[in-house]
Every structure is written in structure tokens, then in C-alpha cells.
Write a protein that holds these residues in place. Structure first.
Motif, PDB file in Angstrom:
ATOM      1  N   UNK A 191       1.658 -58.945  75.755  1.00 40.11           N
ATOM      2  CA  UNK A 191       0.294 -58.106  76.506  1.00 40.11           C
ATOM      3  C   UNK A 191       1.102 -56.470  76.146  1.00 40.11           C
ATOM      4  N   UNK A 192       1.964 -56.903  76.691  1.00 33.90           N
ATOM      5  CA  UNK A 192       2.260 -55.282  77.006  1.00 33.90           C
ATOM      6  C   UNK A 192       2.618 -54.192  75.522  1.00 33.90           C
ATOM      7  N   UNK A 193       2.071 -54.618  74.476  1.00 35.72           N
ATOM      8  CA  UNK A 193       1.850 -53.999  72.833  1.00 35.72           C
ATOM      9  C   UNK A 193       0.794 -53.480  73.523  1.00 35.72           C
ATOM     10  N   UNK A 194      -0.001 -54.759  73.649  1.00 34.21           N
ATOM     11  CA  UNK A 194      -1.341 -54.888  73.673  1.00 34.21           C
ATOM     12  C   UNK A 194      -1.637 -53.587  75.341  1.00 34.21           C
ATOM     13  N   UNK A 195      -1.200 -53.547  75.481  1.00 34.92           N
ATOM     14  CA  UNK A 195      -1.656 -52.332  76.814  1.00 34.92           C
ATOM     15  C   UNK A 195      -1.513 -51.097  76.446  1.00 34.92           C
ATOM     16  N   UNK A 196      -0.271 -50.549  75.338  1.00 30.05           N
ATOM     17  CA  UNK A 196      -0.425 -49.520  74.531  1.00 30.05           C
ATOM     18  C   UNK A 196      -1.499 -49.667  73.883  1.00 30.05           C
ATOM     19  N   UNK A 197      -1.938 -50.554  72.516  1.00 32.05           N
ATOM     20  CA  UNK A 197      -3.204 -49.788  71.619  1.00 32.05           C
ATOM     21  C   UNK A 197      -4.589 -49.966  72.686  1.00 32.05           C
ATOM     22  N   UNK A 198      -5.045 -50.494  73.887  1.00 27.10           N
ATOM     23  CA  UNK A 198      -6.354 -50.382  74.655  1.00 27.10           C
ATOM     24  C   UNK A 198      -5.588 -48.841  75.641  1.00 27.10           C
ATOM     25  N   UNK A 199      -4.395 -48.492  75.930  1.00 33.51           N
ATOM     26  CA  UNK A 199      -4.094 -47.247  76.647  1.00 33.51           C
ATOM     27  C   UNK A 199      -4.718 -45.746  74.921  1.00 33.51           C
ATOM     28  N   UNK A 200      -3.756 -45.940  73.905  1.00 34.25           N
ATOM     29  CA  UNK A 200      -4.538 -45.195  72.426  1.00 34.25           C
ATOM     30  C   UNK A 200      -6.043 -45.188  72.284  1.00 34.25           C
ATOM     31  N   UNK A 201      -6.700 -46.033  71.926  1.00 36.60           N
ATOM     32  CA  UNK A 201      -8.231 -45.942  72.565  1.00 36.60           C
ATOM     33  C   UNK A 201      -8.782 -45.509  73.560  1.00 36.60           C
ATOM     34  N   UNK A 202      -8.338 -45.914  74.316  1.00 37.22           N
ATOM     35  CA  UNK A 202      -9.078 -44.864  75.428  1.00 37.22           C
ATOM     36  C   UNK A 202      -9.076 -43.303  75.904  1.00 37.22           C
ATOM     37  N   UNK A 203      -7.172 -42.723  75.355  1.00 31.83           N
ATOM     38  CA  UNK A 203      -7.009 -41.349  75.364  1.00 31.83           C
ATOM     39  C   UNK A 203      -8.292 -40.688  74.110  1.00 31.83           C
ATOM     40  N   UNK A 204      -8.304 -41.949  73.205  1.00 28.67           N
ATOM     41  CA  UNK A 204      -8.990 -41.180  72.264  1.00 28.67           C
ATOM     42  C   UNK A 204     -10.713 -41.080  72.075  1.00 28.67           C
ATOM     43  N   UNK A 205     -10.895 -41.883  72.809  1.00 26.69           N
ATOM     44  CA  UNK A 205     -12.592 -41.984  73.401  1.00 26.69           C
ATOM     45  C   UNK A 205     -12.452 -40.448  74.655  1.00 26.69           C
ATOM     46  N   UNK A 206     -11.637 -40.209  75.309  1.00 24.46           N
ATOM     47  CA  UNK A 206     -12.018 -39.506  76.274  1.00 24.46           C
ATOM     48  C   UNK A 206     -11.313 -38.030  74.996  1.00 24.46           C
ATOM     49  N   UNK A 207     -10.510 -37.435  74.156  1.00 24.33           N
ATOM     50  CA  UNK A 207     -10.566 -36.422  73.392  1.00 24.33           C
ATOM     51  C   UNK A 207     -11.945 -36.419  73.070  1.00 24.33           C
ATOM     52  N   UNK A 208     -12.344 -37.632  72.130  1.00 24.61           N
ATOM     53  CA  UNK A 208     -13.735 -37.375  71.169  1.00 24.61           C
ATOM     54  C   UNK A 208     -14.953 -36.890  71.785  1.00 24.61           C
ATOM     55  N   UNK A 209     -14.987 -36.927  73.499  1.00 22.51           N
ATOM     56  CA  UNK A 209     -15.627 -37.229  74.582  1.00 22.51           C
ATOM     57  C   UNK A 209     -15.362 -35.250  74.438  1.00 22.51           C
ATOM     58  N   UNK A 210     -14.501 -35.452  75.327  1.00 24.99           N
ATOM     59  CA  UNK A 210     -14.325 -33.690  74.259  1.00 24.99           C
ATOM     60  C   UNK A 210     -14.457 -32.528  73.069  1.00 24.99           C
ATOM     61  N   UNK A 211     -14.475 -33.172  72.218  1.00 21.76           N
ATOM     62  CA  UNK A 211     -14.515 -32.943  71.214  1.00 21.76           C
ATOM     63  C   UNK A 211     -16.220 -32.901  70.927  1.00 21.76           C
ATOM     64  N   UNK A 212     -17.863 -33.342  71.606  1.00 20.15           N
ATOM     65  CA  UNK A 212     -18.944 -33.399  71.880  1.00 20.15           C
ATOM     66  C   UNK A 212     -19.227 -32.657  72.617  1.00 20.15           C
ATOM     67  N   UNK A 213     -18.576 -32.360  73.871  1.00 18.42           N
ATOM     68  CA  UNK A 213     -19.397 -31.529  75.023  1.00 18.42           C
ATOM     69  C   UNK A 213     -18.684 -29.685  74.833  1.00 18.42           C
ATOM     70  N   UNK A 214     -17.748 -30.333  74.344  1.00 21.87           N
ATOM     71  CA  UNK A 214     -16.720 -28.476  74.455  1.00 21.87           C
ATOM     72  C   UNK A 214     -16.909 -27.965  75.312  1.00 21.87           C
TER      73      UNK A 214
END
Length: 342
Positions: free
Chosen positions: A290-313
């Protein structure tokens, strides 16, 4: 041979290999920028594909070596932990670029496509880990799907840059990618490619040393492979991304900086594919915790936030950076805290 070394020697090997990886990243930034100009592909595409691939080679070797040694968590956490660390590096780049929020100034459609591609690939990996335990010749079908998605994504990224269907609004803070020289210098391009390939090979050798030293440290210190992979080998092998990103910002190559991180992260997802092939005790996705999957989910969440930032600017937010950088830093800090408590 590494298994017979003492703890101080293993630590020294880990540090020296890490420093070696970091030094190589400085030269690779200049080469990638020149390649983007000579080929006409631009900073975002070269940064997202060529630079992202090359600077990830040491991490690939870490994950493959760990998988061959039967260390599933180390192989998995190294890949997904590197994605989280490298995304957090963008906050440092954002702080360095004081004119405006970097995601605002580095407006580039190719980076948005790459971020969306990365989110999709991470979601596929999560589906594989939480779905049925199936494998063909010891390889999960999702590993093949990741390669196909990556290939199609790279092709799409290049196409949307050449013939975009929409453009980001240009503002006084927007920094455009302007080639330094005229393209078409065939001999010079060939020499750049040879130098780039040589540096990439050296990164791979250093990655092998990092993997062996990291696995040995896990055994000797009693630290979980997830912790070693996500916070030690992942951060160390991500030093080229940090150095190339900061160096690119200083050179004014913002699309290269942003594209290098996102492209490197996208390529890092393929660590799971090659690790799944190298891991011979079944599907890698169902051998992790589960710890490994936790880091996978964190990476996904961080990427989603970055994508929002690229669009909102957002032009400027807290400390002169955008909301996405603040949120990304918070998510990474939370992940480290959670890992330390386990």
C-alpha cells in the motif's frame, strides 16, 4: 561485490554516484537546448522527450536492477517516487523565475498534452495494481498498454506543436521559444547527438551503482524498500532533472525546463513496464504494498494540480508563484510526513 562493502563504503558509493549523476545534468541541458534549435522541434518537445528520456536513464537502471534482484517495492517506489520528487522540483524553478509564475510564462500546448498523458499513464498503472492479478509470461497487460500510450502520446505532442488547434493567450510575461541558430547544420547535429548519447550511457552506469547501494542500505539499516526507493534512490537519480531544470530557467529556456520535468515523469512511468518484465515472480503491480501505491497516487495528484496550473496560468500568487506550486509542495511535504510515520 557491493554486498561485501561496509556501511560507510556503501554510503560513500551512493553519494559519489549521486554527485556524478548531478554533474552530468548540467552539460545535458545545453545540449538539449541546442538540439531543440537544430532540429526545429522546439524546447517543449525536446525537453519532454529527449531530455526527459536521457535524464531518466539512471532511474531506469535502478528500477530494472532492483526488479532483477527481486526487490519489487524498491523498483516500483523508485519510479513513482521520482515522479513526485521531480514535480516538486518545479517549485524551486518557479521560485527562481521571479518575473512571473513560471507556468504562466512557459505557455506551451505541448506541455499540457504531456501532463494529460502522464495523468493517463499513472491512472493505468493504478488500475493494474488494484485490478485482477493477471499476467502473460509474467508481464501484466498494463505494461504493454503503457508503452503504446507513451508512443501515441509522443506522436500527438509533436503534432499539436506543429499544427495546434488553439493557442495560449500571449501576455507581457509570456516567454516564447526562439531558436538561437538556424536549423539544418547536419554535421553539428550529429556531433550533438553523439555527445548526448555518451552522457546518457554514463548516467545509466551511475544508476546501476545507486540501485545496488540502495538495496544494500535497505538491508543494513532496516529501512523499508519503499522508503529507500521513494525518498533516496528516486531523489538521487532525479538530480539531473533538478539541475537541468534550474539551469534551463537561468538560460531563459522555460519550455525546456517545464517540458523536461513533465517528459521525464512520463518516461518514468515506463520504469514500471521494464521492471515488470525484469521481475520474474509474477506481476510487479501485485507484488507491491500500500505504501508504494500511496506514492503512485501522490504523483497522480501532483500531476493533476500541475495540469490545472498550466491551463489556468495564474500570473502571480503566494511568494510570487502560482497556486499549483504551493499545492504541489504541500502534497509532497505531506507524502514525506506520512512515509516518516510508517
Amino acid at each position: 561485490m557491493i554486498d561485501s562493502l561496509s556501511l560507510p563504503m556503501v554510503l560513500a558509493l551512493f553519494v559519489v554516484a549521486g554527485l556524478f549523476i548531478g554533474v552530468l545534468g548540467v552539460r545535458m541541458t545545453a545540449l538539449a537546448d541546442r538540439l531543440g534549435d537544430c532540429t526545429g522541434l522546439g524546447e517543449a518537445v525536446v525537453g519532454g522527450v529527449l531530455l526527459g528520456l536521457a535524464t531518466s536513464l539512471s532511474g531506469v537502471v535502478v528500477s530494472v536492477t532492483a526488479a532483477l534482484d527481486g526487490r519489487a517495492s524498491l523498483a516500483f517506489a523508485n519510479g513513482v517516487g521520482g515522479i513526485a520528487a521531480q514535480t516538486a522540483f518545479l517549485v524551486l524553478a518557479d521560485l527562481m523565475f521571479r518575473r512571473a509564475n513560471m507556468e504562466h510564462a512557459a505557455a506551451e500546448l505541448a506541455s499540457i498534452v504531456q501532463a494529460a498523458l502522464l495523468s493517463l499513464m499513472l491512472a493505468v498503472a493504478l488500475l493494474a495494481a488494484t485490478g485482477p492479478d493477471i499476467a502473460l509470461w509474467g508481464v501484466h497487460p498494463a505494461s504493454v498498454a503503457l508503452v503504446v500510450i507513451y508512443g501515441l502520446g509522443v506522436r500527438t505532442t509533436a503534432r499539436v506543436r506543429q499544427t495546434p488547434m488553439w493557442h495560449p493567450e500571449t501576455t507581457p510575461e509570456t516567454r516564447t521559444d526562439t531558436p538561437d541558430d538556424e536549423a539544418g547544420e547536419g554535421e553539428r547535429l550529429w556531433l550533438l547527438l553523439v555527445q548526448f548519447a555518451a552522457l546518457a550511457v554514463m548516467l545509466g552506469v551511475a544508476g546501476w551503482a545507486i540501485s545496488k547501494a540502495g538495496g544494500r542500505l535497505s538491508d543494513m539499516l532496516g529501512i523499508s524498500e519503499t522508503t529507500v526507493g521513494a525518498l533516496m534512490t528516486a531523489v538521487t537519480t532525479s538530480l539531473p532533472e533538478l539541475i537541468t531544470t534550474l539551469a534551463a530557467v537561468r538560460r531563459g529556456a522555460l519550455q525546456l525546463a517545464l517540458g523536461g520535468i513533465i517528459g521525464g515523469n512520463t518516461f518514468d512511468v515506463l520504469f514500471l513496464t521494464v521492471s515488470d518484465v525484469a521481475y520474474r515472480d509474477g506481476s510487479l503491480y501485485h507484488a507491491v504494498g500500500r505504501g508504494d501505491l500511496f506514492w503512485l497516487t501522490i504523483g497522480l495528484a501532483m500531476t493533476a494540480v500541475l495540469l490545472l496550473g498550466l491551463v489556468v496560468r495564474e500570473r502571480r500568487g503566494i511568494a510570487g508563484i502560482g497556486f499549483e506550486s504551493v499545492t504541489v509542495l504541500g502534497l509532497y511535504g505531506l507524502a514525506i510526513l506520512v512515509q516518516a510515520m510508517q
